[in-house]
Design an enzyme around this catalytic site. Structure first.
Site, short mmCIF file in Angstrom:
data_model
loop_
_atom_site.label_atom_id
_atom_site.label_comp_id
_atom_site.label_asym_id
_atom_site.label_seq_id
_atom_site.Cartn_x
_atom_site.Cartn_y
_atom_site.Cartn_z
N CYS A 130 32.25 -16.59 70.72
CA CYS A 130 32.42 -15.18 71.06
C CYS A 130 32.52 -14.30 69.81
O CYS A 130 31.96 -14.64 68.76
CB CYS A 130 33.62 -14.99 71.98
SG CYS A 130 33.60 -13.37 72.83
N ASP A 199 42.69 -13.81 73.81
CA ASP A 199 42.98 -12.64 74.64
C ASP A 199 44.43 -12.67 75.10
O ASP A 199 45.02 -11.64 75.38
CB ASP A 199 42.05 -12.59 75.86
CG ASP A 199 40.73 -11.98 75.45
OD1 ASP A 199 39.90 -12.70 74.88
OD2 ASP A 199 40.55 -10.77 75.66
C1 RUB Z 1 36.34 -11.17 73.55
C2 RUB Z 1 37.03 -12.45 73.21
C3 RUB Z 1 37.64 -12.58 71.84
C4 RUB Z 1 39.12 -12.19 71.94
C5 RUB Z 1 39.74 -12.02 70.57
O1 RUB Z 1 36.02 -11.07 74.93
O2 RUB Z 1 37.14 -13.36 74.01
O3 RUB Z 1 37.56 -13.87 71.37
O4 RUB Z 1 39.25 -10.97 72.64
O5 RUB Z 1 39.16 -10.94 69.90
P1 RUB Z 1 35.31 -9.76 75.48
P2 RUB Z 1 39.93 -10.15 68.75
O6 RUB Z 1 34.04 -9.58 74.72
O7 RUB Z 1 35.07 -10.05 76.93
O8 RUB Z 1 36.25 -8.60 75.28
O9 RUB Z 1 40.28 -11.16 67.71
O10 RUB Z 1 38.95 -9.11 68.24
O11 RUB Z 1 41.13 -9.52 69.37
#
Ligand code: RUB
Length: 322
Positions: A130, A199
């Site tokens: 991701c 998340d």
């Molecule tokens: C994004 C996702 C990321 C976490 C952490 O999912 O799963 O790995 O949110 O991100 P989506 P961060 O694209 O559905 O929002 O480290 O930027 O908080």
């Protein structure tokens, strides 16, 4: 409220996405609302601010940074309200708290990057999934420190956030290879570390992250590859200490199969959960701004950070520094 409706829509439609960014955007939303509210008295101000809160909190259900950011701000404003603050003072309190949350978030990510970068060694092959701003920040910091390593990024169907990660790393001149999600196990024997964002982190140390994360963690365990998670403490879920579950967002089927192709799939049900849960046994460490913890210590972070003691809510995280 037009601006807030637009902001909420941007979060829901994922034009603003990633847990950290969602949290900061939500706090900003309350700040924008506070600037726009035209209230005769403080009761009316609170009523209007609560409307913005309700709208923002309903946008995406999984990233705990969203309710935590909103509550961080609301708690401070409510406190000012209870002290008898007038409309202008409430406005100021909202703007100040939102800005404070933004700073707290960016500082946490900076700290995590420093701590996390120390764990990266020359020659490492790191797999990520991701698009996590925390992960990218750690990797950039390691690169800045002169470490040489390469990254394998899964494309992350159906929204392909892996491409964003690959692009950001390539721009930072970090060697990066994009693979399809189902190739994760195929490449795992070549990997030294898996590094992912979060998340939500639950009281028992489970990590909720983009769908597919738990499969990668499973493949990592099989290949004896260590799994590192980068997560700010505002992604820890206080409600899970009381046994509540983190809701997994179900996204539209059109993200999996475009509408025009659905006709060829008559009678086929499509389901599209956006996140999954990786149990603590599959995670080696969680890197927080307060240091590195084993996932089993998540409950301690919750108790310290949020001021919880068993059977009692003292909400330290949500209380104003005096
Ligand atoms: C994004 C996702 C990321 C976490 C952490 O999912 O799963 O790995 O949110 O991100 P989506 P961060 O694209 O559905 O929002 O480290 O930027 O908080």
């Amino acid at each position: 409220m037009e601006e807030i409706i637009k902001l909420a829509e941007d979060i829901r439609e994922m034009r603003i996405r990633g847990a950290a960014e969602i949290g900061r955007a939500a706090a900003r939303g309350l700040s924008i609302a506070a600037m726009k509210i035209n209230a005769k008295n403080s009761e009316e101000f609170m009523k209007e601010l609560n409307k913005a809160y309700d709208l923002l909190i309903s946008t995406r259900p999984t990233a705990v940074s969203l309710p935590n950011a909103l509550m961080y701000v609301m708690h401070r404003v409510k406190k000012a309200y209870r002290r008898g603050a007038d409309v202008n003072a409430l406005r100021e309190a909202t703007i100040k708290a939102a800005e404070e949350f933004r700073r707290t978030s960016l500082e946490a990510i900076r700290r995590i990057s420093e701590i996390g970068a120390r764990r990266i060694r020359n020659g490492d092959v790191i797999m990520t999934h991701c698009n996590s701003s925390v992960v990218i920040s750690i990797l950039k910091e390691a690169k800045k420190q002169g470490k040489e390593f390469q990254v394998i990024v899964t494309e992350t169907r159906p929204r392909f956030q892996g491409r964003l990660t690959a692009k950001a790393l390539a721009e930072a001149e970090i060697p990066v290879t994009l693979i399809i999600d189902s190739a994760a196990r195929y490449f795992m024997p070549k990997v030294d570390k898996v590094l992912i964002g979060a998340d939500a982190v639950t009281a028992n140390g489970a990590v909720v992250n983009k769908i597919g994360t738990s499969q990668i963690a499973l493949a990592a365990k099989e290949a004896r590859v260590r799994v590192f998670v980068g997560a700010e403490t505002y992604k820890f879920s206080p409600n899970t200490i009381l046994g509540e579950l983190v809701e997994i967002e179900e996204r539209p089927p059109e993200e999996v199969v475009p509408k025009e192709e659905m006709e060829n799939l008559k009678g086929v049900k499509i389901t599209n959960p956006a996140f999954d849960i990786t149990p603590p046994e599959y995670i080696d460490i969680i890197i927080t701004e307060r240091g590195i913890i084993p996932p089993q210590a998540a409950v301690l972070i919750l108790m310290e950070e949020f001021g919880w003691t068993i059977g009692e809510e003292t909400t330290k995280f949500f209380s104003e520094d005096e």
